[in-house]
Write an enzyme that holds these catalytic residues in place. Structure first.
Site, short mmCIF file in Angstrom:
data_model
loop_
_atom_site.label_atom_id
_atom_site.label_comp_id
_atom_site.label_asym_id
_atom_site.label_seq_id
_atom_site.Cartn_x
_atom_site.Cartn_y
_atom_site.Cartn_z
N GLU A 213 0.86 -1.19 0.00
CA GLU A 213 0.00 0.00 0.00
C GLU A 213 0.89 1.23 0.00
O GLU A 213 1.80 1.33 0.82
CB GLU A 213 -0.91 0.05 1.23
CG GLU A 213 -1.75 1.33 1.25
CD GLU A 213 -2.79 1.42 2.36
OE1 GLU A 213 -3.21 0.37 2.88
OE2 GLU A 213 -3.18 2.56 2.70
N GLU B 238 -3.14 11.50 1.39
CA GLU B 238 -4.35 11.26 2.18
C GLU B 238 -4.59 12.51 3.01
O GLU B 238 -3.65 13.08 3.55
CB GLU B 238 -4.17 10.10 3.16
CG GLU B 238 -4.24 8.74 2.55
CD GLU B 238 -4.33 7.65 3.63
OE1 GLU B 238 -5.08 6.71 3.42
OE2 GLU B 238 -3.65 7.76 4.66
#
Ligand code: NAG
Ligand code: NAG
Length: 221
Positions: A144, A149
């Site tokens: 990941e 974000e």
């Protein structure tokens, strides 16, 4: 009421491979993919590649995604009466409908190769929201790479997960959330096994991280 808006403008992805010092550059997902529904459908799918639910209180729905003039807009709305999501053996109450898209192409960093992922984002930092531009493993997790974000804290985060408990995370101040910011993430083979990840915001290198064993592991965008 509009809780989340995270449009991408000018989303361009190039794949770069360097066999024998020859540079081959190829655009994997063209800039024009947000220009019309037919261009969009050629490159992108709605929701997550695995369905509508993940690990949060929002369920993805096509109704929450619009494209217009090269910009994608995602809007979250409060809902009641949705059935709970299930993640990691736990039930999660669904309180919002929101939107997600994924590239139909999978991204596999090969020996000597890599990718650049580029986009322009206007992301809310409202408490409770979590817009994200990220890569995750097709055949398991990790890999990941969270290329950007926004966790509703006022900051922007850049993260790479080696294992579920080994994560490098960097949070920095996110200036003027009402304006578009350029995000670029360069993912490269480092040693035939691991990848090096460079995170840029507005063309400034923010952070370099490494993903253990990510070479040859296809990823979803
Ligand atoms: C992840 O793995 C890479 C490559 O082995 C290593 O350089 C890096 O320090 C690791 N990061 C974490 C958070 O464990
Ligand atoms: C990734 O690409 C390499 C080189 O083309 C290939 O050998 C490998 O099978 C690919 N991995 C997956 C999981 O598709």
């Amino acid at each position: 009421m509009r809780y989340t808006s995270s449009p991408l403008a000018a989303l361009l992805l190039s794949s770069l491979s360097l066999p024998h010092a020859v540079t081959a550059k190829q655009v994997a997902v063209p800039l024009t993919s947000l220009d019309s529904p037919s261009n969009f459908d050629a490159e992108w799918g709605y929701n997550y590649p695995w369905g509508t639910d993940h690990n949060g209180a929002a369920r993805m729905a096509k109704s929450q995604v619009t494209i217009s003039g090269g910009t994608l807009t995602i809007t979250a709305k409060r809902v009641n009466g949705e059935k709970p999501a299930s993640h990691g053996g736990k039930q999660i109450a669904i309180k919002y409908l929101s939107g997600a898209i994924y590239a139909k192409e999978h991204f596999n960093v090969t020996r000597g190769g890599g990718f650049d992922f580029l986009g322009e984002f206007r992301a809310t930092t409202t408490r409770g929201t979590w817009p994200a531009f990220w890569l995750t493993g097709v055949k398991g997790w990790p890999p990941e790479i969270d290329m950007a974000e926004w966790k509703g804290s006022g900051k922007i985060s850049f993260n790479t997960f080696n294992t579920s408990s080994q994560v490098r995370a960097r949070d920095v101040n996110y200036p003027s959330p009402g304006e578009f910011h350029k995000i670029r993430c360069e993912v490269r083979d480092q040693n035939g096994r691991d990848v090096a990840v460079k995170f840029f915001m507005d063309e400034n290198l923010i952070e370099m991280q490494y993903g253990h064993g990510f070479v040859g592991q296809p990823m979803y965008l």
